[in-house]
Scaffold this motif. Structure first.
Motif, PDB file in Angstrom:
ATOM      1  N   LEU A   1      -3.152 -55.538 -18.508  1.00  0.00           N
ATOM      2  CA  LEU A   1      -2.103 -56.551 -18.404  1.00  0.00           C
ATOM      3  C   LEU A   1      -1.147 -56.480 -19.590  1.00  0.00           C
ATOM      4  N   SER A   2      -1.671 -56.316 -20.804  1.00  0.00           N
ATOM      5  CA  SER A   2      -0.793 -56.252 -21.980  1.00  0.00           C
ATOM      6  C   SER A   2       0.117 -55.024 -21.930  1.00  0.00           C
ATOM      7  N   GLN A   3      -0.361 -53.923 -21.365  1.00  0.00           N
ATOM      8  CA  GLN A   3       0.479 -52.728 -21.226  1.00  0.00           C
ATOM      9  C   GLN A   3       1.608 -52.998 -20.234  1.00  0.00           C
ATOM     10  N   PHE A   4       1.297 -53.677 -19.135  1.00  0.00           N
ATOM     11  CA  PHE A   4       2.334 -53.999 -18.152  1.00  0.00           C
ATOM     12  C   PHE A   4       3.391 -54.920 -18.752  1.00  0.00           C
ATOM     13  N   ILE A   5       2.976 -56.031 -19.366  1.00  0.00           N
ATOM     14  CA  ILE A   5       3.933 -56.977 -19.964  1.00  0.00           C
ATOM     15  C   ILE A   5       4.760 -56.272 -21.038  1.00  0.00           C
TER      16      ILE A   5
ATOM     17  N   PHE B   1       9.489 -61.681 -20.520  1.00  0.00           N
ATOM     18  CA  PHE B   1       8.921 -61.814 -19.181  1.00  0.00           C
ATOM     19  C   PHE B   1       8.634 -63.290 -18.940  1.00  0.00           C
ATOM     20  N   ASP B   2       9.135 -63.843 -17.837  1.00  0.00           N
ATOM     21  CA  ASP B   2       8.976 -65.260 -17.550  1.00  0.00           C
ATOM     22  C   ASP B   2       8.552 -65.438 -16.099  1.00  0.00           C
ATOM     23  N   VAL B   3       7.549 -66.263 -15.876  1.00  0.00           N
ATOM     24  CA  VAL B   3       7.053 -66.560 -14.535  1.00  0.00           C
ATOM     25  C   VAL B   3       6.962 -68.062 -14.385  1.00  0.00           C
TER      26      VAL B   3
ATOM     27  N   ASP C   1      -9.087 -56.691 -16.826  1.00  0.00           N
ATOM     28  CA  ASP C   1      -8.182 -55.603 -16.505  1.00  0.00           C
ATOM     29  C   ASP C   1      -8.887 -54.599 -15.618  1.00  0.00           C
ATOM     30  N   PRO C   2      -8.182 -53.846 -14.813  1.00  0.00           N
ATOM     31  CA  PRO C   2      -6.739 -53.671 -14.837  1.00  0.00           C
ATOM     32  C   PRO C   2      -6.022 -54.616 -13.880  1.00  0.00           C
ATOM     33  N   VAL C   3      -4.667 -54.603 -14.017  1.00  0.00           N
ATOM     34  CA  VAL C   3      -3.810 -55.165 -12.984  1.00  0.00           C
ATOM     35  C   VAL C   3      -3.294 -53.972 -12.190  1.00  0.00           C
ATOM     36  N   PHE C   4      -2.864 -54.240 -10.981  1.00  0.00           N
ATOM     37  CA  PHE C   4      -2.444 -53.173 -10.082  1.00  0.00           C
ATOM     38  C   PHE C   4      -0.926 -53.215  -9.964  1.00  0.00           C
ATOM     39  N   VAL C   5      -0.286 -52.134 -10.347  1.00  0.00           N
ATOM     40  CA  VAL C   5       1.169 -52.086 -10.432  1.00  0.00           C
ATOM     41  C   VAL C   5       1.702 -51.052  -9.450  1.00  0.00           C
ATOM     42  N   GLU C   6       2.737 -51.448  -8.718  1.00  0.00           N
ATOM     43  CA  GLU C   6       3.445 -50.524  -7.842  1.00  0.00           C
ATOM     44  C   GLU C   6       4.874 -50.400  -8.337  1.00  0.00           C
ATOM     45  N   PHE C   7       5.324 -49.187  -8.498  1.00  0.00           N
ATOM     46  CA  PHE C   7       6.706 -48.899  -8.859  1.00  0.00           C
ATOM     47  C   PHE C   7       7.369 -48.325  -7.614  1.00  0.00           C
TER      48      PHE C   7
END
Length: 129
Positions: A100-104, A110-112, A61-67
């Motif tokens: 990642l767990s916070q994002f999910i 959530f399905d990929v 971690d972390p993953v990079f998130v854009e809103f």
């Protein structure tokens, strides 16, 4: 001002597919953004983009998130604005580093799906149990 296309892409795009998520019943992305001071009243969360890497056999971690946020409106009038637009959509971008767990956890489900060079995308398949 930067213009991008809202589509997943990585350096080589060896694996491509699709994703889907259900909104969380209690604390989804919009609620999280509001509680953490990243979205204002009257704004509308329009898109979410998440990137993980450089992973070399182990994720760290972390993953990079854009809103991507429309600065005013609601679902119906923003949908109408997008359908009537001939050019890029104006948004406000909020970038957050998250576990990642916070994002999910922002989504109920959530399905990929990924297949090599998109070979399975949209195809039926069967298998023996």
């Amino acid at each position: 001002m930067t213009t991008e296309i809202f589509k997943a892409s990585v350096q080589y795009n060896d694996w491509k597919g699709s994703s889907a998520a259900d909104s969380a019943d209690q604390k989804g992305p919009s609620t999280w953004l509001k509680e953490n001071g990243h979205i204002n009243d009257g704004e509308f969360l329009l898109g979410v983009k998440m990137f993980a890497g450089e992973n070399h056999g182990v994720h760290e971690d972390p993953v990079f998130v854009e809103f991507l946020i429309a600065t005013s409106g609601n679902f119906e009038n923003i949908k109408t604005m997008i359908e009537g637009s001939a050019g890029p959509i104006e948004v406000r971008r909020v970038r957050i580093d998250m576990d990642l767990s916070q994002f999910i956890g922002l989504f109920k489900r959530f399905d990929v799906t990924l297949s090599r060079n998109s070979m399975l995308e949209g195809l039926e398949y069967h298998y023996d149990d």
